[in-house]
Scaffold this motif. Structure first.
Motif, PDB file in Angstrom:
ATOM      1  N   GLN A 242     -34.744 -12.397 -30.578  1.00 26.74           N
ATOM      2  CA  GLN A 242     -35.102 -12.330 -29.358  1.00 26.74           C
ATOM      3  C   GLN A 242     -35.690 -13.530 -28.749  1.00 26.74           C
ATOM      4  N   ILE A 243     -34.965 -13.614 -27.889  1.00 24.72           N
ATOM      5  CA  ILE A 243     -35.436 -15.018 -26.896  1.00 24.72           C
ATOM      6  C   ILE A 243     -35.418 -14.870 -25.492  1.00 24.72           C
ATOM      7  N   ASN A 244     -36.024 -15.739 -24.834  1.00 20.32           N
ATOM      8  CA  ASN A 244     -35.988 -15.594 -23.187  1.00 20.32           C
ATOM      9  C   ASN A 244     -36.097 -17.108 -22.618  1.00 20.32           C
ATOM     10  N   ALA A 245     -35.958 -16.736 -21.267  1.00 23.00           N
ATOM     11  CA  ALA A 245     -35.821 -18.123 -20.586  1.00 23.00           C
ATOM     12  C   ALA A 245     -36.894 -19.099 -20.647  1.00 23.00           C
ATOM     13  N   ASP A 246     -38.112 -18.725 -20.925  1.00 19.97           N
ATOM     14  CA  ASP A 246     -39.173 -19.408 -21.131  1.00 19.97           C
ATOM     15  C   ASP A 246     -39.105 -20.341 -22.492  1.00 19.97           C
ATOM     16  N   LYS A 247     -38.605 -19.404 -23.613  1.00 16.20           N
ATOM     17  CA  LYS A 247     -38.312 -20.340 -24.895  1.00 16.20           C
ATOM     18  C   LYS A 247     -37.280 -21.376 -24.657  1.00 16.20           C
ATOM     19  N   GLU A 248     -36.283 -20.982 -23.803  1.00 15.78           N
ATOM     20  CA  GLU A 248     -35.191 -22.085 -23.718  1.00 15.78           C
ATOM     21  C   GLU A 248     -35.593 -23.199 -22.854  1.00 15.78           C
ATOM     22  N   ALA A 249     -36.633 -22.973 -22.026  1.00 17.08           N
ATOM     23  CA  ALA A 249     -36.982 -24.249 -20.986  1.00 17.08           C
ATOM     24  C   ALA A 249     -38.017 -25.162 -21.742  1.00 17.08           C
ATOM     25  N   VAL A 250     -38.919 -24.268 -22.567  1.00 19.07           N
ATOM     26  CA  VAL A 250     -39.891 -25.068 -23.490  1.00 19.07           C
ATOM     27  C   VAL A 250     -39.045 -26.080 -24.377  1.00 19.07           C
ATOM     28  N   LEU A 251     -38.224 -25.325 -25.298  1.00 20.58           N
ATOM     29  CA  LEU A 251     -37.405 -26.130 -26.496  1.00 20.58           C
ATOM     30  C   LEU A 251     -36.598 -27.314 -25.690  1.00 20.58           C
ATOM     31  N   LYS A 252     -35.864 -27.036 -24.452  1.00 23.57           N
ATOM     32  CA  LYS A 252     -35.416 -28.224 -23.951  1.00 23.57           C
ATOM     33  C   LYS A 252     -36.367 -29.268 -23.472  1.00 23.57           C
ATOM     34  N   ALA A 253     -37.423 -28.882 -22.874  1.00 20.21           N
ATOM     35  CA  ALA A 253     -38.333 -30.006 -22.350  1.00 20.21           C
ATOM     36  C   ALA A 253     -38.927 -30.751 -23.489  1.00 20.21           C
ATOM     37  N   ILE A 254     -39.376 -30.090 -24.597  1.00 20.92           N
ATOM     38  CA  ILE A 254     -39.941 -30.937 -25.798  1.00 20.92           C
ATOM     39  C   ILE A 254     -39.032 -31.586 -26.408  1.00 20.92           C
ATOM     40  N   THR A 255     -37.821 -31.324 -26.389  1.00 19.61           N
ATOM     41  CA  THR A 255     -36.845 -32.130 -27.372  1.00 19.61           C
ATOM     42  C   THR A 255     -36.396 -33.187 -26.578  1.00 19.61           C
ATOM     43  N   ALA A 256     -36.290 -32.981 -25.444  1.00 25.28           N
ATOM     44  CA  ALA A 256     -35.882 -34.093 -24.419  1.00 25.28           C
ATOM     45  C   ALA A 256     -36.611 -35.230 -24.227  1.00 25.28           C
ATOM     46  N   GLN A 257     -38.251 -34.688 -24.302  1.00 24.44           N
ATOM     47  CA  GLN A 257     -39.253 -35.684 -24.465  1.00 24.44           C
ATOM     48  C   GLN A 257     -39.274 -36.510 -25.975  1.00 24.44           C
ATOM     49  N   ALA A 258     -39.085 -35.861 -27.028  1.00 28.70           N
ATOM     50  CA  ALA A 258     -39.092 -36.187 -28.320  1.00 28.70           C
ATOM     51  C   ALA A 258     -37.974 -37.164 -28.376  1.00 28.70           C
ATOM     52  N   VAL A 259     -36.946 -36.848 -28.026  1.00 32.86           N
ATOM     53  CA  VAL A 259     -35.647 -37.750 -28.272  1.00 32.86           C
ATOM     54  C   VAL A 259     -35.892 -38.972 -27.234  1.00 32.86           C
ATOM     55  N   LYS A 260     -36.524 -39.021 -26.224  1.00 31.18           N
ATOM     56  CA  LYS A 260     -36.883 -40.336 -25.104  1.00 31.18           C
ATOM     57  C   LYS A 260     -37.876 -41.193 -26.137  1.00 31.18           C
ATOM     58  N   GLU A 261     -38.735 -40.594 -26.625  1.00 25.94           N
ATOM     59  CA  GLU A 261     -39.815 -41.252 -27.312  1.00 25.94           C
ATOM     60  C   GLU A 261     -39.367 -41.771 -28.717  1.00 25.94           C
ATOM     61  N   GLY A 262     -38.318 -41.359 -29.165  1.00 22.48           N
ATOM     62  CA  GLY A 262     -37.745 -41.513 -30.338  1.00 22.48           C
ATOM     63  C   GLY A 262     -36.917 -42.886 -30.278  1.00 22.48           C
ATOM     64  N   GLY A 263     -36.543 -43.018 -28.858  1.00 25.70           N
ATOM     65  CA  GLY A 263     -35.566 -44.169 -28.619  1.00 25.70           C
ATOM     66  C   GLY A 263     -34.200 -43.981 -28.720  1.00 25.70           C
TER      67      GLY A 263
END
Length: 538
Positions: A242-263
């Motif tokens: 069971q997932i929802n739009a909030d979980k999707e938005a959160v995972l996209k946001a934190i992954t994008a930030q981690a990827v960016k800070e990871g270079g």
């Protein structure tokens, strides 16, 4: 104890030397013994002073505030300030250590405790677990609070923490006073607040959210309207799928930030470089721990094959550190980036994740010998703009819900006439919904202004429903909705017996809480809505 034994031994040696005496040599030895005894006595005094501070720290490392708390916080800091640097290093108690007062976590003066009394009619209370790490409090919790104040300038934003232990730590060390829940609610009452919206910064509907809801329930009759907004990850859901739009938005946001800070330019580029991102949450024994598995499901559905979810507590078990090490290694990744799945980058991020002790995640990943490089990004989610926007959206929904509730009485005049109607029954779950044979519809009955919808579900796996939250459903005296046995007929001519329920409907076209319990005895929160009511053909 070791230092006291040393002192006793030194005193015994001195006594022996004085009795046996050996001329000039004996006098020199006696002097040495005297110096040793003096040094031992000084060490004992140092330890006694440190032990007294440790005792004072342990006294305020508690979750209950009392009339003595303010004075105890003051005494602990004053006693600490009197210690020498050497004595401070000796501080050790059940919870006390030199870092309690000595660790530099940033400038507390940059933080705003948001505890002013000039509130007005409408208050937006932002409730967090809290953190004693000053920089994280400013950037993560403060970032969310500022985003909410900017989004809703007509509301007064105030703060509350649910962890009294953290409140006491900040007060003792930095002389900054932050309200706990009772203090914040009392402040709202005494300030004449009429409309209260509470936005938790918690991740999920877990133990902290339940405690918050219970605290608020005691004050509901003090305001014209009170609404609690959704936590960051939204409704929990029945199982790991069971997932929802909030979980999707959160995972996209934190992954994008981690990827960016990871270079990296993209998550795919990191994958090609054999780099995986591990997001470490807290973990919980609460039934809401399925949320972490749902986040892993969300990663899989987004195609984020180099993203793994873990927890400090290892609850659920498949999120424990060793389990995540095995998953990442077996998937062929050689480089690991650890980042907190937490609103703040506090003690867990700095110590449990990135610390130098052998049991930290960084140390365990390194010690496994399975990876070429292990990096840490010590950054809370609260400082990410897209995460802040999710909180803003949740607050908006709560405000709109409050407005709809206030208009219920006025809308009563326009309610449906007594009779039966066909209506859509909409839920937030793939597991909890109307049987496909009924095309998502139930039978809405209106009588004397009261509405009830009968819905036939997909099986007999849902045993009871409750028109409210899961927390309220488990309270003594809660009246659970009992099932009926309905027979549904499918297009292929087959039929099946399923459970049906008569669910009270507070208003049309508005979401309301509906909790369910299945055959395993676990309660789950859901949001449902009844809409598109059409008179049934006579």
């Amino acid at each position: 104890m070791k230092k006291r034994l040393t002192a006793i031994f030194a005193a015994a040696m001195l006594a022996s030397l004085l009795v046996t005496g050996c001329g000039g040599s004996g006098a020199s030895t006696a002097q040495t013994a005297s110096e040793t005894a003096s040094q031992s006595a000084e060490a004992d005094a140092d330890q006694a002073a440190a032990d007294e501070v440790a005792k004072l720290i342990d006294a305020i490392y508690v979750q209950e505030r009392t009339d003595m708390t303010d004075e105890q916080c003051k005494q602990a800091k004053e006693a600490w300030d009197k210690l020498t640097d050497a004595q401070k290093e000796l501080v050790s108690g059940q919870y006390a250590d030199p870092d309690y007062f000595g660790r530099n976590t940033g400038d507390a003066s940059k933080d705003d405790p948001l505890n002013g009394d000039d509130i007005g009619d409408r208050e937006l209370l932002v409730v967090s677990f809290g953190t004693s790490f000053n920089d994280s409090r400013v950037q993560d919790i403060g970032g969310i609070e500022k985003a909410l104040q900017e989004a809703y300038p007509d509301w007064s934003v105030r703060r509350a923490f649910t962890a009294q232990i953290i409140i006491n730590h900040i007060q003792a060390r930095d002389e900054e006073k932050i309200d706990n829940m009772d203090q914040a609610l009392e402040r709202a009452v005494s300030s004449g607040v009429k409309e209260l919206v509470i936005q938790p910064t918690h991740l999920m509907h877990g133990a902290e959210y339940d405690e918050l809801s219970e605290a608020v329930s005691k004050y509901e009759d003090k305001f014209e309207s009170v609404k609690i907004a959704e936590p960051l990850l939204g409704p929990v859901g029945a199982d790991a799928s069971q997932i929802n739009a909030d979980k999707e938005a959160v995972l996209k946001a934190i992954t994008a930030q981690a990827v960016k800070e990871g270079g990296y330019d993209s998550l795919q580029a990191a994958d090609q470089d054999k780099t995986a991102f591990v997001f470490m949450g807290h973990g919980t024994s609460h039934t809401a721990n399925v949320t972490y598995d749902q986040m892993q499901t969300q990663a899989e559905q987004l195609g984020y094959k180099n993203v793994f979810i873990g927890t400090v507590e290892g609850k659920p078990e498949d999120t424990a550190c060793q389990a995540v090490i095995d998953k990442a290694s077996q998937a062929g990744y050689k480089n690991i980036v650890l980042r907190p799945l937490m609103v703040v980058a506090g003690d867990h991020a700095n110590n449990d994740m990135a610390g130098d002790d052998a049991d930290s995640w960084k140390s365990q990943f390194t010690a496994s010998g399975k990876f070429d490089k292990v990096d840490c990004q010590i950054s809370g989610m609260g400082r990410i703009a897209d995460i802040e926007q999710i909180y803003v959206d949740h607050t908006k929904a709560a405000m709109e819900d409050a407005g709809q509730t206030e208009s219920t009485a006025a809308a009563a005049d326009t309610q449906l006439a007594d009779g039966t109607y066909s209506a859509d029954f909409i839920t937030d779950s793939k597991m909890f919904h109307v049987n496909e044979a009924n095309n998502g519809k139930g039978v809405l009955t209106v009588k004397d202004g009261q509405m009830t919808i009968h819905v036939s579900l997909t099986s007999q796996n849902i045993v009871n429903l409750f028109p409210g939250t899961a927390a309220d459903a488990q309270k003594e005296g809660a009246q659970l909705l009992q099932p009926t046995v309905d027979t549904v007929k499918y297009e292929d001519g087959t039929s099946e017996e399923v459970n049906g329920f008569d669910i009270p409907v507070p208003a049309l076209d508005q979401e309301f809480d509906c909790a369910l319990v299945g055959t395993k005895g676990k309660w789950y929160d859901h949001k449902v809505k009844v809409t598109n009511a059409q008179p049934e053909e006579q």
